[in-house]
Design a protein around this motif. Structure first.
Motif, PDB file in Angstrom:
ATOM      1  N   PHE A  32       0.962  -1.194   0.163  1.00 63.79           N
ATOM      2  CA  PHE A  32      -0.087  -0.018   0.002  1.00 63.79           C
ATOM      3  C   PHE A  32       0.819   1.114  -0.160  1.00 63.79           C
ATOM      4  O   PHE A  32       1.790   1.311   0.847  1.00 63.79           O
ATOM      5  CB  PHE A  32      -1.070   0.032   1.220  1.00 63.79           C
ATOM      6  CG  PHE A  32      -2.002  -0.831   1.078  1.00 63.79           C
ATOM      7  CD1 PHE A  32      -3.068  -0.841   0.330  1.00 63.79           C
ATOM      8  CD2 PHE A  32      -1.862  -2.206   2.047  1.00 63.79           C
ATOM      9  CE1 PHE A  32      -3.977  -2.049   0.126  1.00 63.79           C
ATOM     10  CE2 PHE A  32      -3.045  -3.210   2.051  1.00 63.79           C
ATOM     11  CZ  PHE A  32      -3.819  -3.331   1.010  1.00 63.79           C
ATOM     12  N   ASN A  33       0.650   2.065  -1.040  1.00 63.62           N
ATOM     13  CA  ASN A  33       1.273   3.215  -1.048  1.00 63.62           C
ATOM     14  C   ASN A  33       0.580   4.674  -0.342  1.00 63.62           C
ATOM     15  O   ASN A  33       0.175   5.503  -0.988  1.00 63.62           O
ATOM     16  CB  ASN A  33       1.491   3.656  -2.545  1.00 63.62           C
ATOM     17  CG  ASN A  33       2.586   4.896  -2.975  1.00 63.62           C
ATOM     18  OD1 ASN A  33       3.318   5.182  -1.897  1.00 63.62           O
ATOM     19  ND2 ASN A  33       2.451   5.491  -3.928  1.00 63.62           N
ATOM     20  N   GLN A  38      -2.408   9.626   6.259  1.00 62.91           N
ATOM     21  CA  GLN A  38      -3.021   9.743   4.985  1.00 62.91           C
ATOM     22  C   GLN A  38      -4.675   9.090   5.143  1.00 62.91           C
ATOM     23  O   GLN A  38      -5.560   9.441   4.976  1.00 62.91           O
ATOM     24  CB  GLN A  38      -2.431   9.190   3.674  1.00 62.91           C
ATOM     25  CG  GLN A  38      -1.278  10.278   3.487  1.00 62.91           C
ATOM     26  CD  GLN A  38      -0.318   9.842   2.249  1.00 62.91           C
ATOM     27  OE1 GLN A  38      -0.375   8.507   2.040  1.00 62.91           O
ATOM     28  NE2 GLN A  38       0.295  10.824   1.754  1.00 62.91           N
ATOM     29  N   TRP A  39      -4.458   7.790   5.681  1.00 59.78           N
ATOM     30  CA  TRP A  39      -5.417   6.771   5.828  1.00 59.78           C
ATOM     31  C   TRP A  39      -6.362   7.563   6.731  1.00 59.78           C
ATOM     32  O   TRP A  39      -7.527   7.637   6.639  1.00 59.78           O
ATOM     33  CB  TRP A  39      -5.205   5.530   6.406  1.00 59.78           C
ATOM     34  CG  TRP A  39      -6.228   4.557   6.645  1.00 59.78           C
ATOM     35  CD1 TRP A  39      -6.756   3.751   5.853  1.00 59.78           C
ATOM     36  CD2 TRP A  39      -6.892   4.437   8.022  1.00 59.78           C
ATOM     37  NE1 TRP A  39      -7.689   3.200   6.336  1.00 59.78           N
ATOM     38  CE2 TRP A  39      -7.667   3.206   7.718  1.00 59.78           C
ATOM     39  CE3 TRP A  39      -6.434   4.780   9.331  1.00 59.78           C
ATOM     40  CZ2 TRP A  39      -8.578   2.834   8.821  1.00 59.78           C
ATOM     41  CZ3 TRP A  39      -7.398   4.502  10.109  1.00 59.78           C
ATOM     42  CH2 TRP A  39      -8.322   3.330  10.222  1.00 59.78           C
ATOM     43  N   VAL A  75      -4.752  14.763  -2.669  1.00 62.92           N
ATOM     44  CA  VAL A  75      -5.361  15.084  -3.836  1.00 62.92           C
ATOM     45  C   VAL A  75      -4.384  14.928  -5.392  1.00 62.92           C
ATOM     46  O   VAL A  75      -4.869  14.354  -6.004  1.00 62.92           O
ATOM     47  CB  VAL A  75      -5.157  16.947  -4.136  1.00 62.92           C
ATOM     48  CG1 VAL A  75      -5.599  17.400  -5.237  1.00 62.92           C
ATOM     49  CG2 VAL A  75      -6.465  17.125  -2.991  1.00 62.92           C
ATOM     50  N   LYS A  76      -3.150  14.754  -4.897  1.00 66.01           N
ATOM     51  CA  LYS A  76      -2.175  14.424  -5.889  1.00 66.01           C
ATOM     52  C   LYS A  76      -2.280  12.836  -6.452  1.00 66.01           C
ATOM     53  O   LYS A  76      -2.136  12.639  -7.539  1.00 66.01           O
ATOM     54  CB  LYS A  76      -0.668  14.686  -5.439  1.00 66.01           C
ATOM     55  CG  LYS A  76       0.279  14.820  -6.886  1.00 66.01           C
ATOM     56  CD  LYS A  76       1.733  15.255  -6.361  1.00 66.01           C
ATOM     57  CE  LYS A  76       1.856  16.996  -6.074  1.00 66.01           C
ATOM     58  NZ  LYS A  76       3.224  17.296  -5.757  1.00 66.01           N
ATOM     59  N   SER A  77      -2.354  12.131  -5.226  1.00 63.29           N
ATOM     60  CA  SER A  77      -2.765  10.789  -5.375  1.00 63.29           C
ATOM     61  C   SER A  77      -4.142  10.432  -5.917  1.00 63.29           C
ATOM     62  O   SER A  77      -4.457   9.351  -6.143  1.00 63.29           O
ATOM     63  CB  SER A  77      -2.395  10.104  -4.320  1.00 63.29           C
ATOM     64  OG  SER A  77      -1.219  10.270  -3.595  1.00 63.29           O
ATOM     65  N   VAL A 107      -7.381  -1.254   2.930  1.00 67.36           N
ATOM     66  CA  VAL A 107      -6.494  -1.404   3.998  1.00 67.36           C
ATOM     67  C   VAL A 107      -7.184  -1.820   5.362  1.00 67.36           C
ATOM     68  O   VAL A 107      -6.606  -2.059   6.227  1.00 67.36           O
ATOM     69  CB  VAL A 107      -6.090   0.395   4.067  1.00 67.36           C
ATOM     70  CG1 VAL A 107      -5.323   0.401   5.553  1.00 67.36           C
ATOM     71  CG2 VAL A 107      -5.041   0.505   3.008  1.00 67.36           C
ATOM     72  N   GLN A 108      -8.497  -1.540   5.196  1.00 64.68           N
ATOM     73  CA  GLN A 108      -9.412  -1.905   6.572  1.00 64.68           C
ATOM     74  C   GLN A 108      -8.999  -3.272   7.007  1.00 64.68           C
ATOM     75  O   GLN A 108      -8.966  -3.477   8.394  1.00 64.68           O
ATOM     76  CB  GLN A 108     -10.908  -1.769   6.380  1.00 64.68           C
ATOM     77  CG  GLN A 108     -11.784  -1.879   7.494  1.00 64.68           C
ATOM     78  CD  GLN A 108     -11.370  -0.944   8.406  1.00 64.68           C
ATOM     79  OE1 GLN A 108     -11.482   0.215   8.067  1.00 64.68           O
ATOM     80  NE2 GLN A 108     -11.244  -1.139   9.693  1.00 64.68           N
TER      81      GLN A 108
END
Length: 146
Positions: A32-33, A38-39, A75-77, A107-108
């Motif tokens: 995961f990136n 962030q998450w 936003v970029k991702s 991811v959860q």
């Protein structure tokens, strides 16, 4: 003189930092990136439509500059988008994109496994007592006179 490992707040901080490092390593190891922060921010936006950046900061325990930086990366991702607020053009609304919702879903399961690993051998009773104590500590600090 008291030892560090006998100070409850040191142990709370150590447990949190150790868990966050473990969780971040698991995210990376599973391809995961995305970071834990962030998450958290995507999740905060998803669960609180119309949330402001200040409110996100409060929920994620981040200062405004950090929240701004993380939102830029999201936003970029293409995990979130900014839309102009129809009532006040100086404000923007943050919305989670389909790919943002997808990453939260993916991811959860990993997050749940991370928690299970971290809480191994901790009884339900211990968790309830710990949660109650932590809530009292937070309340005491919030209500403390300066």
């Amino acid at each position: 003189m008291e030892k560090l490992d006998s100070i409850i707040f040191y142990n709370i901080d150590k447990a949190i930092r150790t868990y966050r490092n473990y969780a971040q390593r698991q995210l990376k190891a599973n391809g995961f990136n995305i970071t834990i922060d962030q998450w958290l921010i995507i999740k905060a936006i998803l669960e609180n439509p119309g949330i402001t950046q200040n409110e996100i900061g409060d929920l994620a325990f981040k200062d405004n500059a950090s929240v701004t930086r993380i939102i830029e990366l999201l936003v970029k991702s293409e995990y979130i988008i900014r839309n102009i607020n129809s009532d006040d053009r100086r404000k923007t609304n943050l919305d989670v994109t389909e790919s943002g919702k997808e990453i939260i879903k993916k991811v959860q399961k990993l997050i749940e496994n991370n928690r299970k690993t971290a809480l191994k051998d901790v009884t339900k009773e211990e968790l309830e007592i710990m949660n109650s104590a932590l809530l009292k500590i937070s309340k005491n600090c919030l209500n403390a006179k300066k």
